[in-house]
Design a protein around this motif. Sequence first.
Motif, PDB file in Angstrom:
ATOM      1  N   VAL A  40      33.763  24.067  43.052  1.00 33.70           N
ATOM      2  CA  VAL A  40      34.997  23.901  43.820  1.00 33.70           C
ATOM      3  C   VAL A  40      35.826  22.725  43.322  1.00 33.70           C
ATOM      4  N   ARG A  41      35.213  21.847  42.521  1.00 36.22           N
ATOM      5  CA  ARG A  41      35.899  20.654  42.025  1.00 36.22           C
ATOM      6  C   ARG A  41      35.265  20.225  40.721  1.00 36.22           C
ATOM      7  N   GLN A  42      36.034  19.584  39.861  1.00 36.02           N
ATOM      8  CA  GLN A  42      35.477  19.033  38.622  1.00 36.02           C
ATOM      9  C   GLN A  42      36.215  17.761  38.242  1.00 36.02           C
ATOM     10  N   VAL A  55      29.967  13.620  29.857  1.00 31.37           N
ATOM     11  CA  VAL A  55      29.434  14.189  31.091  1.00 31.37           C
ATOM     12  C   VAL A  55      30.595  14.578  32.002  1.00 31.37           C
ATOM     13  N   VAL A  56      30.577  15.807  32.445  1.00 35.53           N
ATOM     14  CA  VAL A  56      31.574  16.332  33.371  1.00 35.53           C
ATOM     15  C   VAL A  56      30.886  16.527  34.714  1.00 35.53           C
ATOM     16  N   THR A  57      31.486  16.012  35.762  1.00 33.90           N
ATOM     17  CA  THR A  57      30.913  16.141  37.099  1.00 33.90           C
ATOM     18  C   THR A  57      31.546  17.327  37.807  1.00 33.90           C
ATOM     19  N   VAL A  58      30.694  18.177  38.378  1.00 32.60           N
ATOM     20  CA  VAL A  58      31.159  19.330  39.142  1.00 32.60           C
ATOM     21  C   VAL A  58      30.554  19.267  40.541  1.00 32.60           C
ATOM     22  N   TRP A  59      31.303  19.800  41.513  1.00 36.60           N
ATOM     23  CA  TRP A  59      30.841  19.846  42.896  1.00 36.60           C
ATOM     24  C   TRP A  59      30.870  21.287  43.368  1.00 36.60           C
ATOM     25  N   PHE A  60      29.922  21.620  44.206  1.00 41.08           N
ATOM     26  CA  PHE A  60      29.820  22.969  44.763  1.00 41.08           C
ATOM     27  C   PHE A  60      30.166  23.008  46.240  1.00 41.08           C
TER      28      PHE A  60
END
Length: 104
Positions: A40-42, A55-60
Motif C-alpha cells: 500500500v506504500r513504498q 533498500v526499499v521499504t514497503v508497507w502492507f
Amino acid sequence: MPRLVGLMAVDARASAYAHGVLLAAPDRPDFLRTVVDHVVRQYPPPGVEVPRGAVVTVWFDFGEGEGAGGAGVREPRPPKPSGGGLERELEEPGPLMYAALSSP
C-alpha cells in the motif's frame, strides 16, 4: 525505482529483484513468507533513482490516518444503466388486482 504499490508481496519481491534493489517490510516480520498481501506504500517513491543494492521499504498496512474506509484494492466498475425501460419495476399486486383477475 519501480512502482511496487498495488503489487502482491510475491510480485513486489520479484520486481525488486529484477531492478537490483532489496525490500524491507517493517510491518511484516514474516515478509519472506508473505504472498498475497498487497503493497500500500513504498519509500523511496516510484521513479526515483536509487543505487543498485539499495533498500526499499514497503508497507502492507495503512499507517495512522491513511486509507480511511479500508476498501483495499478494487477493480473499476462500469456505470449502471439509467432507470426506466425494461428495468422499471411494476407495483405489487393488491387486493383489487386479485379480485379483477378472479372474477368471470
